[in-house]
Design an enzyme around this catalytic site. Structure first.
Site, mmCIF file in Angstrom:
data_model
loop_
_atom_site.group_PDB
_atom_site.id
_atom_site.type_symbol
_atom_site.label_atom_id
_atom_site.label_comp_id
_atom_site.label_asym_id
_atom_site.label_seq_id
_atom_site.Cartn_x
_atom_site.Cartn_y
_atom_site.Cartn_z
ATOM 1 N N GLY A 87 33.894 -0.930 37.327
ATOM 2 C CA GLY A 87 34.477 0.367 37.686
ATOM 3 C C GLY A 87 35.482 0.864 36.664
ATOM 4 O O GLY A 87 35.305 0.701 35.446
ATOM 5 N N VAL A 88 36.549 1.444 37.170
ATOM 6 C CA VAL A 88 37.555 2.054 36.295
ATOM 7 C C VAL A 88 38.246 0.980 35.447
ATOM 8 O O VAL A 88 38.608 1.217 34.287
ATOM 9 C CB VAL A 88 38.542 2.909 37.129
ATOM 10 C CG1 VAL A 88 39.494 2.085 37.956
ATOM 11 C CG2 VAL A 88 39.290 3.873 36.236
ATOM 12 N N ASP A 89 38.406 -0.204 36.005
ATOM 13 C CA ASP A 89 39.027 -1.333 35.301
ATOM 14 C C ASP A 89 38.232 -1.661 34.032
ATOM 15 O O ASP A 89 38.792 -1.761 32.924
ATOM 16 C CB ASP A 89 39.033 -2.532 36.270
ATOM 17 C CG ASP A 89 39.924 -3.668 35.823
ATOM 18 O OD1 ASP A 89 40.643 -3.501 34.827
ATOM 19 O OD2 ASP A 89 39.906 -4.731 36.483
ATOM 20 N N ASN B 60 41.994 -5.744 39.490
ATOM 21 C CA ASN B 60 41.989 -6.788 40.506
ATOM 22 C C ASN B 60 43.120 -7.758 40.171
ATOM 23 O O ASN B 60 43.677 -7.722 39.076
ATOM 24 C CB ASN B 60 40.617 -7.465 40.633
ATOM 25 C CG ASN B 60 40.204 -8.135 39.355
ATOM 26 O OD1 ASN B 60 40.889 -9.032 38.858
ATOM 27 N ND2 ASN B 60 39.094 -7.691 38.797
ATOM 28 N N ASP C 42 37.497 11.729 33.362
ATOM 29 C CA ASP C 42 37.477 10.311 33.011
ATOM 30 C C ASP C 42 38.912 9.909 32.659
ATOM 31 O O ASP C 42 39.500 10.463 31.725
ATOM 32 C CB ASP C 42 36.544 10.126 31.808
ATOM 33 C CG ASP C 42 36.403 8.675 31.383
ATOM 34 O OD1 ASP C 42 37.266 7.844 31.728
ATOM 35 O OD2 ASP C 42 35.414 8.386 30.693
ATOM 36 N N SER D 196 41.129 1.928 45.092
ATOM 37 C CA SER D 196 40.461 1.208 46.211
ATOM 38 C C SER D 196 39.219 1.881 46.770
ATOM 39 O O SER D 196 38.583 1.319 47.657
ATOM 40 C CB SER D 196 41.431 0.937 47.383
ATOM 41 O OG SER D 196 42.292 -0.135 47.108
ATOM 42 N N THR D 197 38.874 3.078 46.294
ATOM 43 C CA THR D 197 37.752 3.780 46.947
ATOM 44 C C THR D 197 36.400 3.533 46.277
ATOM 45 O O THR D 197 35.406 4.170 46.625
ATOM 46 C CB THR D 197 38.004 5.303 47.035
ATOM 47 O OG1 THR D 197 37.997 5.861 45.719
ATOM 48 C CG2 THR D 197 39.308 5.616 47.717
ATOM 49 N N GLY D 198 36.358 2.602 45.309
ATOM 50 C CA GLY D 198 35.078 2.229 44.699
ATOM 51 C C GLY D 198 34.588 0.933 45.331
ATOM 52 O O GLY D 198 34.295 0.876 46.522
ATOM 53 N N VAL D 199 34.542 -0.111 44.523
ATOM 54 C CA VAL D 199 34.071 -1.426 44.989
ATOM 55 C C VAL D 199 34.896 -1.935 46.180
ATOM 56 O O VAL D 199 34.366 -2.614 47.064
ATOM 57 C CB VAL D 199 34.132 -2.435 43.816
ATOM 58 C CG1 VAL D 199 33.833 -3.850 44.292
ATOM 59 C CG2 VAL D 199 33.138 -2.035 42.743
HETATM 60 P P1 ADP Z 1 38.509 -0.318 43.334
HETATM 61 O O1 ADP Z 1 38.095 -1.742 43.051
HETATM 62 O O2 ADP Z 1 40.002 -0.142 43.425
HETATM 63 O O3 ADP Z 1 37.762 0.286 44.475
HETATM 64 P P2 ADP Z 1 36.786 1.047 41.369
HETATM 65 O O4 ADP Z 1 36.950 1.029 39.901
HETATM 66 O O5 ADP Z 1 35.579 0.370 41.939
HETATM 67 O O6 ADP Z 1 38.146 0.440 41.967
HETATM 68 O O7 ADP Z 1 36.802 2.550 41.900
HETATM 69 C C1 ADP Z 1 37.954 3.323 42.018
HETATM 70 C C2 ADP Z 1 37.618 4.762 41.711
HETATM 71 O O8 ADP Z 1 37.598 4.950 40.299
HETATM 72 C C3 ADP Z 1 36.258 5.219 42.211
HETATM 73 O O9 ADP Z 1 36.419 6.499 42.813
HETATM 74 C C4 ADP Z 1 35.432 5.332 40.923
HETATM 75 O O10 ADP Z 1 34.437 6.346 41.031
HETATM 76 C C5 ADP Z 1 36.499 5.759 39.958
HETATM 77 N N1 ADP Z 1 36.209 5.588 38.527
HETATM 78 C C6 ADP Z 1 35.345 4.776 37.911
HETATM 79 N N2 ADP Z 1 35.399 4.945 36.573
HETATM 80 C C7 ADP Z 1 36.336 5.908 36.340
HETATM 81 C C8 ADP Z 1 36.851 6.564 35.167
HETATM 82 N N3 ADP Z 1 36.437 6.235 33.943
HETATM 83 N N4 ADP Z 1 37.811 7.522 35.345
HETATM 84 C C9 ADP Z 1 38.269 7.848 36.571
HETATM 85 N N5 ADP Z 1 37.827 7.277 37.707
HETATM 86 C C10 ADP Z 1 36.874 6.318 37.596
#
Ligand code: ADP
Length: 185
Positions: free
Chosen positions: A38-40, A30, A16, A130-133
Site C-alpha cells: 500500500g502507501v507504505d 506497520n 499520490d 487504516s482504510t486499506g489493508v
Molecule cells: P493501512 O494498512 O493503514 O490500511 P494502506 O496502505 O493499505 O494502509 O491503505 C491506506 C490508504 O492509502 C488506502 O486508502 C490506499 O488506497 C491509500 N494509498 C495507497 N497508495 C497511496 C499513495 N501512493 N498515495 C496516497 N494514498 C495511497
C-alpha cells in the site's frame, strides 16, 4: 476542496502522497517500520534505501528493537521524496465492535500533527490511515480523521494540512464529512 480553520488550511484532494512537497508526509506504516504494501510500500520505493535504514535505526536506538505502538508517530528524513520529512504512524487494524480503535486512529492524526508542529514544520500530507489493508471502513475513519484534525487546528497556528486520497470515491467520502462539519467550523 479547502476550508480555513483559524489561520490554518485543511485541504482535501485526490492524489499520490509520494508526490506531495509538503514539509512532511505521513506514512501509514506497520509497527515493524520495515515497509510493507500500500502507501507504505509506495513511500519506501519513492524515498529509496535511506528511509529503510533510518527506520531500522529508530527501531534499534529508540524502541529497543520493539514495534512502534499503534497510534504513535516517529519522524525520519524524506530522502529522495519531494517532502523533507516522513512521519511514520501505525493505524489500528479494524475489528468490528472493538473498543479503542477510534481513539487509536485519532491518536495517529493528533500525534503526527503534534510532532510536525513541535519540529516547526508548517505543512503536512496525510493518507487515509487504516482504510486499506487494515480494513477500517472509510466512512467511519473519515469522521475520526476530520474531527481530530479540525479540533487540533482549532487550537493552534500550524499552516496547511492536506488529506491526500488515493481515489475519487474516498475523496468524496471525506468531503462529505467536511461539509457536514462546516456548520461547526
Ligand atoms: P493501512 O494498512 O493503514 O490500511 P494502506 O496502505 O493499505 O494502509 O491503505 C491506506 C490508504 O492509502 C488506502 O486508502 C490506499 O488506497 C491509500 N494509498 C495507497 N497508495 C497511496 C499513495 N501512493 N498515495 C496516497 N494514498 C495511497
Amino acid at each position: 476542496m479547502e476550508v480555513k480553520i483559524n489561520e490554518n488550511r485543511l485541504v482535501l484532494m485526490t492524489g499520490d502522497i509520494t508526490e506531495q512537497s509538503t514539509d512532511a508526509i505521513v506514512n501509514a506504516a506497520n509497527g515493524s517500520l520495515l515497509g510493507g504494501g500500500g502507501v507504505d510500500g509506495a513511500i519506501h520505493r519513492a524515498a529509496g534505501k535511506g528511509l529503510l535504514e533510518a527506520c531500522k535505526k529508530i527501531r534499534s536506538d529508540r524502541l529497543d528493537g520493539n514495534h512502534l505502538p499503534t497510534g504513535e508517530a516517529v519522524m525520519t528524513d524524506g530522502y529522495h521524496l519531494p517532502a523533507r520529512h516522513v512521519i511514520h504512524t501505525v493505524g489500528p487494524i479494524w475489528r468490528k465492535g472493538e473498543d479503542h480503535q477510534e481513539e487509536m486512529l485519532a491518536n495517529c492524526y493528533s500525534n503526527s500533527l503534534r510532532l510536525a508542529d513541535d519540529e516547526g514544520l508548517s505543512s503536512i500530507s496525510f493518507p487515509s490511515i487504516s482504510t486499506g489493508v487494515y480494513g477500517y471502513p472509510v466512512e467511519e475513519a473519515s469522521i475520526v480523521a476530520i474531527r481530530t484534525l479540525v479540533a487540533y487546528l482549532g487550537q493552534c497556528s500550524f499552516g496547511e494540512v492536506r488529506m491526500v486520497l488515493f481515489s475519487k470515491g474516498d475523496c468524496q467520502v471525506y468531503e462529505h464529512v467536511v461539509n457536514q462539519m462546516k456548520k461547526e467550523l
